[in-house]
Design an enzyme around this catalytic site. Structure first.
Site, PDB file in Angstrom:
ATOM      1  N   PHE A 211      -2.972  -8.214   3.375  1.00 48.91           N
ATOM      2  CA  PHE A 211      -1.607  -7.958   3.831  1.00 48.91           C
ATOM      3  C   PHE A 211      -1.069  -6.623   3.320  1.00 48.91           C
ATOM      4  O   PHE A 211       0.100  -6.507   2.965  1.00 48.91           O
ATOM      5  CB  PHE A 211      -0.671  -9.098   3.411  1.00 48.91           C
ATOM      6  CG  PHE A 211      -1.339 -10.437   3.347  1.00 48.91           C
ATOM      7  CD1 PHE A 211      -1.948 -10.957   4.477  1.00 48.91           C
ATOM      8  CD2 PHE A 211      -1.403 -11.159   2.173  1.00 48.91           C
ATOM      9  CE1 PHE A 211      -2.603 -12.183   4.433  1.00 48.91           C
ATOM     10  CE2 PHE A 211      -2.053 -12.376   2.109  1.00 48.91           C
ATOM     11  CZ  PHE A 211      -2.652 -12.896   3.240  1.00 48.91           C
ATOM     12  N   CYS A 212      -1.937  -5.607   3.298  1.00 49.10           N
ATOM     13  CA  CYS A 212      -1.563  -4.277   2.793  1.00 49.10           C
ATOM     14  C   CYS A 212      -1.056  -4.358   1.356  1.00 49.10           C
ATOM     15  O   CYS A 212      -0.153  -3.611   0.967  1.00 49.10           O
ATOM     16  CB  CYS A 212      -0.522  -3.621   3.694  1.00 49.10           C
ATOM     17  SG  CYS A 212      -1.123  -3.259   5.351  1.00 49.10           S
ATOM     18  N   ASN A 213      -1.616  -5.265   0.585  1.00 47.57           N
ATOM     19  CA  ASN A 213      -1.228  -5.417  -0.823  1.00 47.57           C
ATOM     20  C   ASN A 213      -2.485  -5.716  -1.627  1.00 47.57           C
ATOM     21  O   ASN A 213      -2.692  -6.837  -2.096  1.00 47.57           O
ATOM     22  CB  ASN A 213      -0.197  -6.528  -0.979  1.00 47.57           C
ATOM     23  CG  ASN A 213       0.509  -6.481  -2.325  1.00 47.57           C
ATOM     24  OD1 ASN A 213      -0.063  -6.040  -3.323  1.00 47.57           O
ATOM     25  ND2 ASN A 213       1.742  -6.943  -2.370  1.00 47.57           N
TER      26      ASN A 213
ATOM     27  N   THR B 296       0.816  -1.216   0.000  1.00 47.28           N
ATOM     28  CA  THR B 296       0.000   0.000   0.000  1.00 47.28           C
ATOM     29  C   THR B 296       0.849   1.266   0.000  1.00 47.28           C
ATOM     30  O   THR B 296       0.470   2.287  -0.591  1.00 47.28           O
ATOM     31  CB  THR B 296      -0.922   0.001   1.234  1.00 47.28           C
ATOM     32  OG1 THR B 296      -1.769  -1.146   1.173  1.00 47.28           O
ATOM     33  CG2 THR B 296      -1.774   1.252   1.294  1.00 47.28           C
TER      34      THR B 296
END
EC number: 2.8.1.9
Length: 780
Positions: free
Chosen positions: A412-414, A122
Site C-alpha cells: 500500500f505504498c508503505n 512512500t
C-alpha cells in the site's frame, strides 16, 4: 464480544444506500476507502449542474471563479476548526505534492535535521531526496510517541538556536489504521526528540542534541482526515498535507497544504516560480518580486479551479448524508461508523479457525480495536492454511475479485509499515526486492513462504454491515470449506473475468518445480539444480542420481547411519568428470562416461536393500582418497553398471532405496518451524524434487502429478528413520527432527512422497526428456 451497533439510523442508512446504488447494480462490494472513498451520485450531479449554471473560467480572468476558490479555502479551514488567522491554505495536486512542497521550501538553517517515521507513505521517503538538511534520520513509531507530554509548555522559538529540524509522520498509518497520538505534536515542538533515530545521511558520529534546533511537525493527514476529525484548534502541526478525493471521492487532482503561522516563518520560496506567484519578473534582468499573500507565492500556475469548485459539493454531501447531532460532528460520526465496522470485522476474523484449531488469519495492528482515537477503520491481515503456511495475497485478490469484492493487497505504498508488521530485517528486504525482484504494485506475494505484503480492507461512510458480512463469507467458503486445489481450479476457470494484472497472478497459483537435487554418490551430499536450470532424465530417474556408492572392505554399502561424514563429501558434476570435494582443498575426480570407466575397472557385486547390484570399481586412487578423508580403511567407490529393477513393479532403479524420485513440499518443511535456516532443513530429507504448494502435507493426498508435462504416479509416502536427524551441512545429529514429524503426523513418520515416471508408449514426448526448475506442477 460486544454486538455491532450501527451509527446511522435506518432513515440515514437508506439515504446513503440510495446514493451508492451503482454498487448493488454492479454486484460490487467496495472495501478500499483508504485508497479512495466513493463519490455520491447526487454529489457529481450537483457539481455538474453548478458548472452548467455558471461561467467558471480562469480565476485571473473571472472574479466569480476567484470567489468560489476563496469560499473553498474558508470551508477547508472551517472543516478543520481553524481560521485564516492561524493557517494558510495552499492548493496542491494531492498530498504527495504537498509533502514535496514542504521538502523543497522548509528552511533547515545550518544544523537542522530531517526526521521521518518508518511507517510512512512512500511520498515521505521521497522527501529525503529534496530536503536540504544537515542529517536524515528514520524513527520507529515508538520513538516518536513514547514520551510524556510536558504540562503547561509553550511552543516558541528560542534565541540562539542555529537550525530548524523537521519531523514528518502520518496521523493514521494507511497500512494498519494505527493513529499516532496527536498530542505528540506539541510535545515534540516543545521538547524536541529524545532520540534522533537511525541516521541515513549526514556526518556520522555527531552527538545530536535538541538544544541546537527548533522542531517543526509535518503531518501527513491524507489517511486520517478521510474518516476522522482533525481539530487544528486543539492540535497545531506546522504543516498538514491532504488529498480531497480521500474524503469526498470526487474530484481528483486537488489536495492542500495547510501551513501554520509558525510554519510559515521557516518556509522559503526556492528557485522556481510560476504564473500567479509574483508581482513582477523582468525578462532582461534577474529581478522578480513574490506576492505578499502567503499562499499565492506557492500556487504556481493556474489552479485546478474546476476541481476546487467541485469540493463545495463534497462538503455539502457529507453534511447532508451524515448530519451532525447534538453530540457528534459529521466527521466524528463517520469515525464512529468506520471504527465500529473495523472492530466487528476484527472480532469475527479472530474467531475464524481451521478444523484443527489453527487461526485462519494473522492480523496486523498495534493496540487492537478498543479506542477509535488510536485505531481507524482499516483492517490488515494475511490468510494462513490449516498447517500455518501463508496464502499469497495475490491469490486472495483473485478470489475476492471473483466474488465482486474490491480490496487492496501488497504494501500500500508503505514499505516501512510492511517491514515493521511483517518483521522483515534488512537482509529479508534485500531478499525480497533485490534478489527475488519484487517491485511495488506487483503480485509477487510470497518469498520462501513468507509474505511480502498483506490484505487490507478499509471502510467509508457508505460501507455497510452487509459488505463486511460478504467479505467474511468469502473467507469462510474459500478458505475454511474448500481445499487448495479446488480453489485454484475455481480461479483458473473464472480467470477471464479478472483484470489483466490478476490474470498474470493466476499463472502463479499452481506450484512449480523449485529445485532438483542429484545425489551422484549414495549417502553423500547433493548436486543442486535451481534458478531455471534443466536436467536430463533417464529410465532410472535423474541422470547420474545414485550411480555411485561407497562400500566398505566387506563390500557392504556405506551409509550415514555408520558414517555421518559422508554428507560432507560434495559431488560436482562437470563436463566429463565427477569431482568429489571434501573441505576446501581436498578433491578427486572420476570419469562421467561409463565406457571410459569400464575400460579401466574391475567388475564387482554389492547389495542395496538386500538386492544384488552389479558395479564397476572406480580404482585405487579414489579409494585411497575416500579412506583418508573419512578415516576408514578399505573403502572403495563403485559405479552401477547393470540394470536394477524394483522387486515390487519392475521399475528401473539406480542405487536408490525404494523409488526413482523422492518429492518434498517446502511448505511441509516450513511447518516444522526449526530454528535453523529453511534450506538446511530441506537438505535433511535428501529429496530429488522440491516444490512449494503453500499448503503443508498437501502432497500426501496426491495420486498422480505432472511436472512440465512429464507424468508421474505416486508410490506412497516416505517412511522416515533417524537419518533425517543428521544436519547435511555439518554431520551433527539433532533428534528433534524425528520427534517433530511424529507429533505433526500423529505418531507416523511420513515426510515426502515417492514418485515414479509413467512410461510412454510413443516417442512423441522425446522433447520432454528434461525437467526445468520453474516447470508447473499439475496434480491429479
Amino acid at each position: 464480544m460486544a454486538p455491532y451497533r450501527p451509527e446511522f439510523s435506518a432513515a440515514e442508512q437508506s439515504r446513503i444506500d440510495a446514493e451508492f446504488s451503482r454498487l448493488a447494480r454492479n454486484k460490487s462490494v467496495y472495501l478500499d476507502h483508504a485508497g479512495t472513498t466513493l463519490y455520491a451520485e447526487n454529489q457529481v450531479t450537483a457539481a455538474a449542474e453548478q458548472l452548467q449554471r455558471n461561467v467558471i473560467c480562469n480565476p485571473h480572468t473571472c472574479r466569480l471563479t476567484g470567489d468560489f476558490v476563496d469560499q473553498v479555502r474558508f470551508k477547508i479551514l472551517e472543516f478543520f476548526n481553524t481560521t485564516a488567522e492561524d493557517y494558510h491554505v495552499i492548493f496542491t495536486a494531492n498530498a504527495t505534492a504537498a509533502l514535496s512542497l514542504v521538502a523543497e521550501n522548509f528552511d533547515f538553517g545550518s544544523t537542522g535535521d530531517f526526521h521521518f517515521c518508518q511507517e510512512n507513505h512512500t511520498s515521505v521517503l521521497g522527501m529525503r531526496e529534496r530536503v536540504r538538511a544537515n542529517g536524515i534520520y528514520m524513527l520507529k513509531e515508538k520513538e516518536i510517541s513514547g514520551g510524556e507530554l510536558k504540562k503547561n509548555g509553550t511552543v516558541h522559538k528560542v534565541s540562539g538556536k542555529t537550525g530548524n529540524s523537521l519531523l514528518t509522520f502520518s496521523a493514521q498509518c494507511n497500512f494498519s489504521g494505527y493513529k499516532i497520538p496527536l498530542d505528540t505534536i506539541e510535545k515534540i515542538q516543545i521538547d524536541g526528540l529524545s532520540k534522533p533515530g537511525k541516521q541515513l545521511w549526514g556526518s556520522l558520529g555527531e552527538n545530536k542534541e535538541n538544544t541546537h534546533n527548533d522542531y517543526y511537525i509535518c503531518l501527513d493527514a491524507a489517511s486520517f482526515v478521510a474518516t476522522s476529525p482533525l481539530d487544528l484548534k486543539k492540535y497545531r502541526p506546522d504543516y498538514v498535507c491532504l488529498s480531497f478525493y480521500k474524503i469526498f471521492g470526487y474530484p481528483t487532482g486537488v489536495g492542500a497544504l495547510l501551513v501554520s503561522r509558525r510554519g510559515a516563518d521557516v518556509f522559503q520560496k526556492r528557485r522556481f516560480f510560476g504564473g500567479g506567484t509574483i508581482n513582477y519578473a523582468y525578462p532582461h534582468a534577474m529581478d522578480y518580486q513574490l506576492r505578499e499573500t502567503f499562499h499565492q507565492r506557492y500556487e504556481d500556475g493556474t489552479l485546478p479551479f474546476l476541481a476546487i469548485v467541485g469540493l463545495l459539493e463534497g462538503f455539502r454531501t457529507l453534511e447532508r448524508l451524515v448530519p451532525k447531532t447534538d453530540e457528534f460532528s459529521t466527521m466524528e460520526r463517520i469515525s464512529r461508523h468506520v471504527f465500529g465496522l473495523a472492530k466487528y470485522l476484527e472480532d469475527q476474523l479472530r474467531q475464524l479457525q481451521h478444523p484443527n484449531g489453527e487461526p485462519l488469519v494473522e492480523l496486523y495492528n498495534k493496540v487492537g480495536y478498543q479506542d477509535k482515537s488510536r485505531q481507524g477503520g482499516i483492517v490488515a491481515f494475511n490468510v494462513r492454511t490449516e498447517s500455518g503456511s501463508f496464502v499469497g495475497f495475490g491469490e486472495i485478490a483473485c478470489v475476492a475479485a471473483l466474488h465482486g469484492i474490491l480490496l487492496r493487497t501488497g504494501c500500500f505504498c508503505n514499505i516501512g509499515a510492511c517491514q515493521y508488521y511483517l518483521n522483515l530485517d534488512e537482509d529479508a528486504m534485500d531478499t525480497i526486492y533485490k534478489r527475488a525482484g519484487r517491485i511495488c504494485g506487483d503480485y509477487f506475494d510470497l518469498v520462501d513462504g513468507q509474505p511480502t505484503g498483506a490484505v487490507r480492507v478499509s471502510f467509508g461512510y457508505m460501507t455497510t454491515f452487509q459488505d463486511v458480512e460478504q467479505l467474511l463469507q468469502m473467507l469462510r467458503s474459500s478458505y475454511l470449506a474448500t481445499k487448495p486445489l479446488q480453489r485454484i481450479q475455481f480461479i483458473e476457470e473464472q480467470a477471464e473475468q479478472l483484470p489483466p494484472l490478476l490474470k498474470e497472478r493466476v499463472q502463479l497459483l499452481r506450484p512449480k518445480l523449485l529445485q532438483m537435487a542429484i545425489y551422484p554418490v549414495k549417502s553423500c551430499a547433493a548436486f543442486k539444480i535451481e534458478l531455471e536450470g534443466s536436467w536430463p532424465l533417464t529410465d532410472q530417474g535423474l541422470r547420474y542420481d545414485r550411480e555411485w556408492m561407497i562400500v566398505d572392505m566387506n563390500g557392504m554399502a556405506l551409509t550415514q547411519k555408520r558414517c555421518t561424514e559422508l554428507c560432507l563429501i560434495r559431488p560436482v558434476i562437470k563436463v566429463d568428470q565427477l569431482e568429489l570435494q571434501f573441505g576446501d582443498n581436498s578433491h578427486f575426480s572420476v570419469p562421467l562416461s561409463l565406457e571410459d570407466q569400464a575400460a579401466d575397472s574391475a567388475k564387482c557385486v554389492s547389495k542395496v536393500c538386500r538386492q544384488p547390484v552389479e558395479g564397476l570399481d572406480c580404482g585405487d586412487g579414489v579409494a585411497q582418497w575416500l579412506s583418508e578423508n573419512l578415516g576408514l580403511e578399505g573403502l572403495r567407490l563403485l559405479r552401477q553398471s547393470g540394470q536394477r529393477n524394483s522387486s515390487k513393479d519392475q521399475q528401473k532403479l539406480s542405487l536408490v532405496n525404494q523409488a526413482q524420485f523422492l518429492l518434498l513440499n517446502k511448505s511441509s518443511v516450513r511447518s516444522l518451524q526449526f530454528e535453523e535456516p529453511l534450506d538446511e532443513t530441506v537438505d535433511r530429507f535428501r529429496a530429488n524434487i522440491i516444490i512449494d504448494t503453500g499448503s503443508a502435507f498437501e502432497e500426501l493426498t496426491y495420486k498422480a502429478l505432472s511436472i512440465g508435462g512429464i507424468q508421474f504416479q505416486v508410490e506412497g509416502p516416505c517412511q522416515r528413520c533417524d537419518m533425517i536427524c543428521i544436519n547435511q551441512r555439518t554431520g551433527e545429529r539433532s533428534p528433534e527432527t524425528l520427534t517433530t514429524i511424529s507429533r505433526l503426523q500423529k505418531g507416523r513418520m511420513r515426510f515426502g512422497i515417492y514418485i515414479t515416471r509413467i512410461p510412454q508408449d510413443t516417442k512423441e514426448l522425446e522433447a520432454k526428456e528434461h525437467m526445468t526448475c520453474g516447470d508447473v506442477v499439475l496434480v491429479e
